[in-house]
Design an enzyme around this catalytic site. Structure first.
Site, mmCIF file in Angstrom:
data_model
loop_
_atom_site.group_PDB
_atom_site.id
_atom_site.type_symbol
_atom_site.label_atom_id
_atom_site.label_comp_id
_atom_site.label_asym_id
_atom_site.label_seq_id
_atom_site.Cartn_x
_atom_site.Cartn_y
_atom_site.Cartn_z
ATOM 1 N N ILE A 150 23.284 30.129 55.086
ATOM 2 C CA ILE A 150 22.787 29.840 53.744
ATOM 3 C C ILE A 150 23.698 30.452 52.686
ATOM 4 O O ILE A 150 24.073 29.797 51.712
ATOM 5 C CB ILE A 150 21.342 30.342 53.571
ATOM 6 C CG1 ILE A 150 20.406 29.617 54.545
ATOM 7 C CG2 ILE A 150 20.870 30.142 52.130
ATOM 8 C CD1 ILE A 150 18.986 30.135 54.534
ATOM 9 N N ASP A 169 28.625 41.483 53.109
ATOM 10 C CA ASP A 169 27.947 41.282 54.384
ATOM 11 C C ASP A 169 28.621 42.170 55.425
ATOM 12 O O ASP A 169 29.692 41.845 55.944
ATOM 13 C CB ASP A 169 28.021 39.819 54.820
ATOM 14 C CG ASP A 169 27.111 39.519 56.003
ATOM 15 O OD1 ASP A 169 26.777 40.470 56.741
ATOM 16 O OD2 ASP A 169 26.738 38.349 56.186
ATOM 17 N N ALA A 232 15.047 35.083 50.730
ATOM 18 C CA ALA A 232 15.261 35.508 52.110
ATOM 19 C C ALA A 232 13.934 35.943 52.736
ATOM 20 O O ALA A 232 13.297 35.175 53.445
ATOM 21 C CB ALA A 232 16.290 36.631 52.163
ATOM 22 N N ARG A 233 13.504 37.183 52.449
ATOM 23 C CA ARG A 233 12.236 37.698 52.950
ATOM 24 C C ARG A 233 11.704 38.736 51.975
ATOM 25 O O ARG A 233 12.470 39.455 51.335
ATOM 26 C CB ARG A 233 12.396 38.326 54.346
ATOM 27 C CG ARG A 233 12.453 37.319 55.495
ATOM 28 C CD ARG A 233 11.111 36.628 55.691
ATOM 29 N NE ARG A 233 11.121 35.713 56.826
ATOM 30 C CZ ARG A 233 11.370 34.416 56.748
ATOM 31 N NH1 ARG A 233 11.678 33.892 55.571
ATOM 32 N NH2 ARG A 233 11.321 33.651 57.812
ATOM 33 N N ASP A 257 10.617 33.797 46.265
ATOM 34 C CA ASP A 257 9.838 32.801 46.999
ATOM 35 C C ASP A 257 8.677 33.461 47.733
ATOM 36 O O ASP A 257 8.076 32.863 48.612
ATOM 37 C CB ASP A 257 10.755 32.082 48.002
ATOM 38 C CG ASP A 257 10.305 30.656 48.297
ATOM 39 O OD1 ASP A 257 9.520 30.109 47.512
ATOM 40 O OD2 ASP A 257 10.744 30.093 49.314
ATOM 41 N N GLU A 260 3.620 38.316 45.240
ATOM 42 C CA GLU A 260 2.705 39.415 45.539
ATOM 43 C C GLU A 260 1.812 39.605 44.327
ATOM 44 O O GLU A 260 2.222 39.311 43.193
ATOM 45 C CB GLU A 260 3.479 40.703 45.827
ATOM 46 C CG GLU A 260 4.398 40.626 47.038
ATOM 47 C CD GLU A 260 5.173 41.920 47.235
ATOM 48 O OE1 GLU A 260 4.564 42.996 47.081
ATOM 49 O OE2 GLU A 260 6.381 41.846 47.518
ATOM 50 N N HIS A 274 6.753 30.230 48.540
ATOM 51 C CA HIS A 274 7.478 30.153 49.819
ATOM 52 C C HIS A 274 7.828 28.705 50.168
ATOM 53 O O HIS A 274 7.496 28.189 51.235
ATOM 54 C CB HIS A 274 6.649 30.783 50.950
ATOM 55 C CG HIS A 274 7.475 31.150 52.139
ATOM 56 N ND1 HIS A 274 6.929 31.670 53.288
ATOM 57 C CD2 HIS A 274 8.823 31.066 52.370
ATOM 58 C CE1 HIS A 274 7.882 31.892 54.177
ATOM 59 N NE2 HIS A 274 9.041 31.544 53.632
ATOM 60 N N ILE A 275 8.558 28.060 49.270
ATOM 61 C CA ILE A 275 8.912 26.654 49.452
ATOM 62 C C ILE A 275 10.400 26.456 49.733
ATOM 63 O O ILE A 275 10.905 25.340 49.667
ATOM 64 C CB ILE A 275 8.511 25.828 48.210
ATOM 65 C CG1 ILE A 275 9.168 26.381 46.928
ATOM 66 C CG2 ILE A 275 6.993 25.796 48.071
ATOM 67 C CD1 ILE A 275 8.927 25.529 45.690
#
Length: 390
Positions: A150, A169, A232-233, A257, A260, A274-275
């Site tokens: 990604i 990275d 990502a998360r 995405d 909370e 979360h799409i």
């Protein structure tokens, strides 16, 4: 006949990859050889002895007990890159929404329902449009944290839009490095990237090493007014630290995405449900990739895109029988297996052995089908986890 148990709604294009003469596929399946799923949580669920593989139609596998399955010889697959384009396009949307007064402008227009005169409305909007002025992303710097499937696509998109791109990275693979444009400037560490970037897009997996990598310390060095994008998360970002930085005027906006409760209602937060991978094309791509990986493993023992076993693939010689086995990654196991085959006059035609962490996986093609005694002999060897004959 292989049996594949499905969870969640799997794209028909993926299910069509399983030939009816060779597979039974459905949600109500006893003694399954494999699971095919999306978001179904498998933690704590009983594991049928017949299960040898699980394929997650998506990149994240936090809903699967990967380590426990590995200890049982169950190969867990994911589909990296299959939803990359969908996420990439949403990142672009997130940058634009954070930069221009799009959402506020739309809300304002929708608030004018009491007006009936088009000319009057046009005049009013011409007067008020300055309230929703923003900037352009061309010429700005995008910092990408995580340069995998990604992240590399996001980099290409940003370059095509005239942005400057820097990336960080620490675990960049050789394959990912080949995909990456030479126009991306590699940063040595996260603080250097944060200090330089107008936009920061996160594309790292959720794991202990990345938990709250964007925290108060990291945000203290972020470029003034920067936009943070998290597709990502949720665990990668400390939301309390983000809110503190937003309220303090350091961070400009947070686009995520993963809503909370604490984030809702904040003027500088754009939260989506979360799409990231929720496109028809993405769901089809993930399902097809997951199905193909399951088929290759069930039919040939080949492993591609596993998250707990090494990638292992070997072409098949016509007329041979294939033995595969997984084992603890300790010395001597393969030698004992070859001794069992030799003692039973089973001739080896070709073989491959690879390891990953604490686990190893082997493919051995033999000239004649091994008898039950041979299979039991291999299974009885210390540290052998699971044996299959294909």
């Amino acid at each position: 006949m292989y049996k594949v148990k499905t969870y969640n709604q799997i794209s028909v294009k993926g299910l069509e990859r399983f030939a009816r003469q060779s597979y039974e596929v459905g949600s109500d399946m006893t003694h399954p050889d494999a699971y095919l799923l999306r978001s179904q949580k498998l933690h704590g669920e009983p594991v049928p002895p017949s299960l040898v593989a699980v394929a997650r139609a998506g990149a994240g596998v936090n809903n699967v007990p990967v380590v426990d399955y590995g200890k049982q010889g169950i190969v867990v697959f994911n589909t990296p890159g299959a939803n990359a384009n969908a996420v990439k396009e949403l990142v672009m949307a997130g940058m634009l929404l954070a930069t221009r007064g799009i959402l506020a402008g739309i809300d304002y227009v929708q608030s004018l329902t009491s007006m009936t005169d088009a000319a009057e409305m046009s005049q009013l909007l011409e007067k008020e449009k300055a309230r929703f002025a923003g900037g352009e992303i061309k010429g700005k710097t995008l910092g990408i944290v995580g340069l995998g499937a990604i992240g590399s696509m996001v980099a290409d998109m940003a370059l095509a839009l005239g942005m400057k791109v820097v990336g960080f990275d620490p675990a960049l693979s050789i394959d990912a490095a080949w995909r990456l444009s030479n126009e991306v400037t590699r940063m040595e560490n996260l603080p250097a990237l944060l200090a330089r970037s107008d936009y920061i897009s996160l594309h790292v997996p959720a794991m202990d090493a990345t938990r709250h990598m964007i925290n108060a310390d990291a945000l203290a060095g972020v470029k003034q007014g920067a936009v943070l994008l998290n597709f990502a998360r949720e665990t990668i970002v400390d939301s309390a630290a983000v809110l503190h930085s937003l309220d303090g005027g350091r961070l400009g906006r947070y686009v995520c995405d993963f809503p909370e409760p604490a984030l809702l209602g904040h003027a500088r937060v754009i939260a989506m449900p979360h799409i990231g991978a929720s496109t028809e094309e993405s769901e089809e791509n993930c399902a097809v990739m997951a199905a193909d990986q399951l088929k290759d493993y069930l039919e040939n023992g080949n492993i591609t895109n596993s998250v707990n076993f090494p990638n292992v693939s070997m072409g098949r010689t016509p007329g041979t029988t294939r033995i595969t086995f997984s084992n603890d990654n300790v010395s001597g196991v393969l030698g004992h297996v070859l001794s069992v085959l030799a003692d039973n006059q089973v001739n080896v035609i070709d073989m491959v052995n690879k390891s990953r962490g604490e686990l190893a996986y082997n493919i051995i093609d033999v000239e004649t089908p091994p008898g039950e005694a041979v299979v039991k002999g291999i299974q009885a060897i210390d540290h052998v986890i699971r044996v299959r004959v294909i």
